[in-house]
Design a protein around this motif. Structure first.
Motif, PDB file in Angstrom:
ATOM      1  N   GLU A 208     -34.730 -16.197  31.699  1.00 19.51           N
ATOM      2  CA  GLU A 208     -34.618 -16.928  32.813  1.00 19.51           C
ATOM      3  C   GLU A 208     -35.194 -18.449  32.254  1.00 19.51           C
ATOM      4  OE1 GLU A 208     -35.819 -15.874  37.043  1.00 19.51           O
ATOM      5  OE2 GLU A 208     -37.758 -17.027  36.247  1.00 19.51           O
TER       6      GLU A 208
ATOM      7  N   GLY B  48     -39.922 -20.328  29.033  1.00 17.10           N
ATOM      8  CA  GLY B  48     -39.349 -19.707  30.052  1.00 17.10           C
ATOM      9  C   GLY B  48     -39.443 -18.146  29.659  1.00 17.10           C
TER      10      GLY B  48
ATOM     11  N   ARG C  75     -36.144 -28.370  40.567  1.00 12.37           N
ATOM     12  CA  ARG C  75     -36.231 -27.196  39.384  1.00 12.37           C
ATOM     13  C   ARG C  75     -34.621 -26.709  39.545  1.00 12.37           C
ATOM     14  NH1 ARG C  75     -39.516 -22.087  41.504  1.00 12.37           N
ATOM     15  NH2 ARG C  75     -37.516 -21.803  42.689  1.00 12.37           N
TER      16      ARG C  75
ATOM     17  N   SER D 160     -30.423 -18.089  35.392  1.00 11.63           N
ATOM     18  CA  SER D 160     -30.935 -16.689  35.368  1.00 11.63           C
ATOM     19  C   SER D 160     -29.715 -15.926  34.973  1.00 11.63           C
ATOM     20  CB  SER D 160     -31.564 -16.306  36.505  1.00 11.63           C
ATOM     21  OG  SER D 160     -30.715 -16.477  37.580  1.00 11.63           O
TER      22      SER D 160
ATOM     23  N   ASP E  20     -36.354 -22.252  33.537  1.00 11.24           N
ATOM     24  CA  ASP E  20     -36.576 -23.392  34.384  1.00 11.24           C
ATOM     25  C   ASP E  20     -36.454 -24.730  33.862  1.00 11.24           C
ATOM     26  OD1 ASP E  20     -36.795 -21.689  36.663  1.00 11.24           O
ATOM     27  OD2 ASP E  20     -39.006 -21.523  36.211  1.00 11.24           O
TER      28      ASP E  20
ATOM     29  N   ARG F  51     -32.962 -23.643  37.806  1.00  9.99           N
ATOM     30  CA  ARG F  51     -33.050 -22.378  37.144  1.00  9.99           C
ATOM     31  C   ARG F  51     -31.988 -21.328  36.815  1.00  9.99           C
ATOM     32  NH1 ARG F  51     -37.656 -18.711  40.327  1.00  9.99           N
ATOM     33  NH2 ARG F  51     -38.843 -19.855  38.689  1.00  9.99           N
TER      34      ARG F  51
ATOM     35  N   THR G 275     -44.168 -24.312  39.817  1.00  8.51           N
ATOM     36  CA  THR G 275     -43.471 -24.131  38.592  1.00  8.51           C
ATOM     37  C   THR G 275     -43.781 -25.390  37.771  1.00  8.51           C
ATOM     38  OG1 THR G 275     -42.089 -22.663  39.604  1.00  8.51           O
ATOM     39  CG2 THR G 275     -41.213 -23.752  37.645  1.00  8.51           C
TER      40      THR G 275
ATOM     41  N   VAL H 287     -41.698 -24.317  43.892  1.00  4.68           N
ATOM     42  CA  VAL H 287     -41.199 -25.523  43.067  1.00  4.68           C
ATOM     43  C   VAL H 287     -42.330 -26.389  42.342  1.00  4.68           C
ATOM     44  CG1 VAL H 287     -39.683 -27.257  42.777  1.00  4.68           C
ATOM     45  CG2 VAL H 287     -38.784 -25.248  43.988  1.00  4.68           C
TER      46      VAL H 287
END
Length: 444
Positions: free
Chosen positions: A271, A442, A34, A38, A273, A36, A336, A333
């Motif tokens: 954010e 997201g 994953r 942000s 992913d 990410r 997600t 993870v």
């Protein structure tokens, strides 16, 4: 080339985690990663100007409640904007009408504009491509380099000719213009509207009631206090003995043994992913796996710091101890990734059912639900359990896309008891699609 005027404000963050810190030695392994993206808060920043094109479907297919929703939504958006913002309003039916060319609201006759919106009528066919093209022209001609450039599309999504629409949406995304596509009414094509939003790095929503539209606009347009990054490109390069099997829910371009993923712009509070599926060759116990380098490149949109990048490395270790593999799991993870995969399958299943492949669509859902159920049990993920429940309900609703017949209401047990009515299949499908698109897009 002119040197950047300022240092990196360090407001964009890239992190990477693996679904398991270990792989079993001596075996080829799949590794879920994953990435990410942000943001950090930008203290004390004023909200930048918005350059907005409102493109409203006024075709005959919007007759009744949908056109009422379109009027209410348009008025709600107009009321939410500030004098320093720029607005254009385009209506499309058999033809395209520019009700208001791109204008700073401080110089516009707002009362007359409200009257124009109030006079919208549903008539004619659906030249969605013409409306979209005209809206983009209005935005491009007054592009705000440091502002928020957004097209909001209100439609039932059933165009005369869809052949050029996704190309227009993709071109918008490449220019830094996101499209927020709102599906109104009972018969819109959720697959098309979802694709319009996705290829432009925008957002899709199914809005059940016009009273909810003001909230959608606030979340999708007005909550952005500042654009932080433009033209994001994520480059992934696998390590030795590792290959990239896929990037879940994202179109990729191959590049020198790796892949590139265009991610558009990033605003404060967003954010993203990115779930990457890797395949590794067998390794000896104790070996370190150099899984992947990830490089995020983007243009700073805050202080003219120019081209910036973020780099991370993701690795794991091989072990011959099964207990280490079990203990190395990252439940967050895994959850997600499972939610993302289930959401992508949901969107694909709806698209296939719309094309008449209902049985294949249900099989897709069943297979995805079975995989996700294992993760939900292992990670005790309540959100994933809810997603699984919604997938099962969707599977029951999909046949309605192939046949118009609906099961009759269950008869009441007495004269005083109300009849039970199953959820409207069209509503179930649209809610499921909206939820899935939210997972893929997201947290914005």
């Amino acid at each position: 080339m002119t040197a950047p005027e300022h240092d990196d404000p360090e407001l964009v963050v890239l992190d990477g985690d693996v679904g398991n810190a270990y792989v079993l030695a001596g075996e080829a392994s799949e590794v879920i990663t994953r990435l990410r993206i942000s943001t950090r808060a930008l203290e004390g920043a004023a909200r930048p100007p918005i350059n907005l094109a409102l493109v409203v479907d006024t075709s005959g297919s919007m007759m009744g409640e949908p056109i009422d929703d379109a009027r209410n939504a348009s008025l709600a958006l107009l009321d939410a904007l500030r004098p320093e913002d720029r607005l254009s309003v385009i209506a499309f039916h058999s033809e395209t009408e520019v009700l208001l060319p791109s204008t700073h609201l401080a110089g516009a006759d707002v009362r007359e504009l409200r009257a124009q919106i109030g006079r919208m009528e549903a008539r004619g066919t659906t030249d969605l491509a013409g409306g979209l093209r005209t809206g983009l022209e209005q935005l491009v001609s007054h592009f705000e380099p440091r502002g928020i450039n957004r097209l909001v599309l209100l439609s039932d999504g059933v165009p005369n000719d869809a052949s050029s629409i996704l190309g227009l949406a993709q071109a918008a995304g490449e220019r830094g213009i996101r499209i927020t596509a709102l599906g109104l009414g009972l018969e819109y094509d959720e697959t098309l509207l979802g694709q319009i939003a996705q290829v432009s790095n925008g957002r899709f929503h199914y809005v059940e009631e016009s009273a909810m539209v003001a909230e959608v606009f606030r979340d999708e347009v007005l909550r952005f206090e500042r654009l932080l990054a433009r033209d994001m490109m994520l480059e992934l390069r696998p390590g030795p003995g590792v290959q990239i099997d896929g990037v879940v829910g994202q179109p990729v371009a191959t590049s020198g043994g790796g892949v590139q993923i265009a991610l558009g712009d990033l605003s404060e509070g967003e954010e993203r992913d990115v779930i990457v599926r890797l395949r590794t060759e067998p390794r000896r116990a104790g070996a370190t796996l150099e899984l992947m380098d990830a490089v995020l490149r983007f243009q700073d949109a805050v202080v003219d710091a120019g081209s910036l990048e973020r780099r991370i490395f993701v690795g794991a270790r091989a072990t011959d101890v099964p207990a280490e593999v079990e203990g190395g799991r990252n439940a967050d993870v895994e959850s997600t990734a499972a939610r993302m995969m289930a959401a992508v399958t949901t969107v694909e299943a709806i698209a296939r059912a719309r094309e008449g492949e209902v049985e294949a669509a249900r099989q897709l859902l069943d297979q995805a639900a079975a995989r996700a159920a294992v993760v939900a049990e292992q990670s005790n993920d309540e959100a994933l359990r809810i997603q699984l429940s919604e997938m099962r309900v969707l599977g029951e609703a999909l046949p309605s896309m192939d046949a118009s017949s609906r099961p009759p209401a269950v008869s009441p047990s007495s004269d005083d008891a109300p009849a039970y009515e199953a959820p409207e299949p069209a509503s179930v499908i649209r809610r499921s699609h909206d939820t899935a698109m939210g997972v893929i897009q997201g947290s914005h």
